[in-house]
Design an enzyme around this catalytic site. Structure first.
Site, PDB file in Angstrom:
ATOM      1  N   GLY A  99      12.123  45.467  45.849  1.00  0.00           N
ATOM      2  CA  GLY A  99      10.781  44.999  46.219  1.00  0.00           C
ATOM      3  C   GLY A  99      10.264  45.583  47.514  1.00  0.00           C
ATOM      4  O   GLY A  99       9.244  45.148  48.025  1.00  0.00           O
ATOM      5  N   PRO A 152      16.183  50.097  50.568  1.00  0.00           N
ATOM      6  CA  PRO A 152      17.044  49.714  49.437  1.00  0.00           C
ATOM      7  C   PRO A 152      16.290  49.848  48.114  1.00  0.00           C
ATOM      8  O   PRO A 152      15.090  49.530  48.056  1.00  0.00           O
ATOM      9  CB  PRO A 152      17.403  48.253  49.719  1.00  0.00           C
ATOM     10  CG  PRO A 152      16.811  47.897  51.035  1.00  0.00           C
ATOM     11  CD  PRO A 152      15.941  49.007  51.506  1.00  0.00           C
ATOM     12  N   VAL A 153      16.992  50.335  47.081  1.00  0.00           N
ATOM     13  CA  VAL A 153      16.303  50.515  45.791  1.00  0.00           C
ATOM     14  C   VAL A 153      16.242  49.215  45.009  1.00  0.00           C
ATOM     15  O   VAL A 153      17.058  48.314  45.212  1.00  0.00           O
ATOM     16  CB  VAL A 153      16.971  51.614  44.915  1.00  0.00           C
ATOM     17  CG1 VAL A 153      16.830  52.982  45.554  1.00  0.00           C
ATOM     18  CG2 VAL A 153      18.418  51.293  44.643  1.00  0.00           C
ATOM     19  N   ALA A 186       7.672  55.107  47.899  1.00  0.00           N
ATOM     20  CA  ALA A 186       7.807  55.849  49.157  1.00  0.00           C
ATOM     21  C   ALA A 186       8.412  57.230  48.904  1.00  0.00           C
ATOM     22  O   ALA A 186       7.960  58.225  49.480  1.00  0.00           O
ATOM     23  CB  ALA A 186       8.665  55.062  50.145  1.00  0.00           C
ATOM     24  N   ASP A 207       1.799  49.348  45.129  1.00  0.00           N
ATOM     25  CA  ASP A 207       2.857  49.998  45.917  1.00  0.00           C
ATOM     26  C   ASP A 207       2.418  51.379  46.399  1.00  0.00           C
ATOM     27  O   ASP A 207       2.528  51.698  47.583  1.00  0.00           O
ATOM     28  CB  ASP A 207       4.144  50.143  45.083  1.00  0.00           C
ATOM     29  CG  ASP A 207       4.930  48.849  44.994  1.00  0.00           C
ATOM     30  OD1 ASP A 207       4.356  47.788  45.288  1.00  0.00           O
ATOM     31  OD2 ASP A 207       6.119  48.904  44.624  1.00  0.00           O
ATOM     32  N   GLY A 233       9.489  48.835  47.805  1.00  0.00           N
ATOM     33  CA  GLY A 233       8.663  50.008  47.509  1.00  0.00           C
ATOM     34  C   GLY A 233       9.383  51.337  47.624  1.00  0.00           C
ATOM     35  O   GLY A 233       8.764  52.361  47.902  1.00  0.00           O
ATOM     36  N   SER A 234      10.700  51.349  47.381  1.00  0.00           N
ATOM     37  CA  SER A 234      11.434  52.600  47.586  1.00  0.00           C
ATOM     38  C   SER A 234      10.950  53.706  46.649  1.00  0.00           C
ATOM     39  O   SER A 234      10.799  54.856  47.059  1.00  0.00           O
ATOM     40  CB  SER A 234      12.945  52.380  47.440  1.00  0.00           C
ATOM     41  OG  SER A 234      13.371  52.583  46.136  1.00  0.00           O
TER      42      SER A 234
HETATM   43  O1  PMV Z   1       7.715  47.052  43.472  1.00  0.00           O
HETATM   44  P1  PMV Z   1       7.825  45.590  43.674  1.00  0.00           P
HETATM   45  O2  PMV Z   1       9.087  45.000  43.169  1.00  0.00           O
HETATM   46  O3  PMV Z   1       7.462  45.191  45.066  1.00  0.00           O
HETATM   47  O4  PMV Z   1       6.758  44.859  42.741  1.00  0.00           O
HETATM   48  C1  PMV Z   1       5.445  45.227  42.682  1.00  0.00           C
HETATM   49  C2  PMV Z   1       4.586  44.049  42.475  1.00  0.00           C
HETATM   50  C3  PMV Z   1       4.315  43.568  41.056  1.00  0.00           C
HETATM   51  O5  PMV Z   1       3.114  42.828  41.149  1.00  0.00           O
HETATM   52  C4  PMV Z   1       5.428  42.657  40.575  1.00  0.00           C
HETATM   53  C5  PMV Z   1       4.142  44.705  40.067  1.00  0.00           C
HETATM   54  C6  PMV Z   1       2.904  45.540  40.306  1.00  0.00           C
HETATM   55  O6  PMV Z   1       2.852  46.629  39.758  1.00  0.00           O
HETATM   56  O7  PMV Z   1       1.981  45.112  41.005  1.00  0.00           O
END
Ligand code: PMV
Length: 317
Positions: free
Chosen positions: A105, A101-102, A111, A152, A107-108
């Site tokens: 959180g 899912p976009v 990826a 990510d 990591g779409s």
């Molecule tokens: O991509 P997400 O929504 O899992 O967020 C990444 C984690 C953060 O710490 C909020 C941002 C980052 O760049 O580390």
């Protein structure tokens, strides 16, 4: 010339999101039940330089030249071409599919970038190292996130648990005992760029308070690593609860996330927290393998639009 395909997994952040942007450690693990896949098909009848991008999941069908330079997919293609010193790409179609899912959180964005970068480099006959793939994906993450930490692209590229500190080389660690995580989706899409910017504003307004929150999150991530390496994953439960409270104090939780976190705890989870940028997207809960289905059912009952049960497997480090 044959077609080339590459896949990359989703990910969750177990500990340390947001604080990681400010130099604290964070822990992330891949989630292989969801993934992005990119296939590069040669178009021998087309002129050199003709690159078509198809992403039916998001309704995108475009020529590379018609995408703006800061479009993440265009940036990924051009990043590969420039890293490999290819002035005009062989004509091809990039077909992108993703079950991640976009803006949730998982990591779409990272990826898709990693799979695209790998598939295109292989298509050009010049496969890249993991370090090169991660570095190119990081450049694309900057377009998604503004000031990403790099966690990510790192966890998604290496497809293994990482203890991540911004600007440091890859630090993997042992998972002495497997453990089970239930992921619950609020169904609310929340761009990480916005929550990262909000935390920055909070930090600028109240530097001492936010630095205290970041440092506390960093200590939790270090304690979590010790518990995982020593084979006591149950200790992660209270650490997740503490980390969630810190994220609430940073202002990145939401009523929907709090409701799911509470529902997971009430259904027997050992601890729960939001995961990733926050305000929407996903939360995670630590459970025993036996309790996982009941926790997933309780999350669905409390409004989760999707749940995933994933096992973080033992890993030699
Ligand atoms: O991509 P997400 O929504 O899992 O967020 C990444 C984690 C953060 O710490 C909020 C941002 C980052 O760049 O580390």
């Amino acid at each position: 010339m044959p077609a080339f395909t590459a896949s990359a997994p989703g990910k969750i952040i177990l500990f340390g999101e947001h604080a990681v942007v400010y130099g604290e450690p964070a822990i992330a693990v891949p989630v292989t039940q969801v993934f992005a896949r990119v296939t590069v098909l040669p178009e021998p009848r087309e002129e050199r330089g003709q690159v078509r991008i198809l992403a039916p999941d998001v309704g995108l069908e475009a020529r590379l030249d018609d995408l703006s330079a800061d479009h993440p997919l265009a940036a990924a293609v051009r990043g590969v071409a420039s890293a490999l010193d290819v002035a005009r790409l062989q004509a091809c179609t990039l077909r992108i599919a993703s079950t991640i899912p976009v803006a949730s959180g998982l990591g779409s964005g990272a990826a898709v970038s990693v799979a695209l970068i790998r598939a295109l480099a292989a298509f050009l006959g010049r496969p890249l190292t993991d370090a090169q793939v991660s570095a190119l994906a990081f450049e694309v993450e900057k377009l998604h996130h503004g000031t990403p930490s790099g966690i990510d692209n790192t966890v998604v590229t290496y497809n293994r648990p990482v203890f991540f500190v911004k600007g440091h080389s890859l630090d993997t660690f042992a998972i002495a005992h497997p453990f089970t995580i239930v992921i619950g989706d609020t169904g609310v899409s929340s761009p990480t760029k916005e929550t990262v910017a909000d935390v920055r504003r909070g930090w600028q307004a109240q530097p001492e308070r936010f630095e205290g929150l970041f440092a506390a999150a960093g200590s939790i991530a270090r304690a979590a690593r010790q518990a995982i390496e020593a084979g006591f994953p149950d200790r992660l439960g209270p650490l997740m609860d503490e980390n969630h409270a810190l994220l609430q104090a940073m202002g990145v939780s939401s009523p929907a996330l709090d409701r799911l976190v509470e529902a997971a705890r009430n259904a027997g989870a050992l601890g729960a927290k939001l995961s990733g940028g926050g305000r929407g997207g996903n939360m995670i809960a630590l459970t025993s393998p036996a309790a996982a289905p009941a926790v997933a059912a309780a999350l669905a009952q409390a409004g989760a639009t999707a749940t995933i049960i994933t096992e973080v497997k033992s890993h030699a480090g």
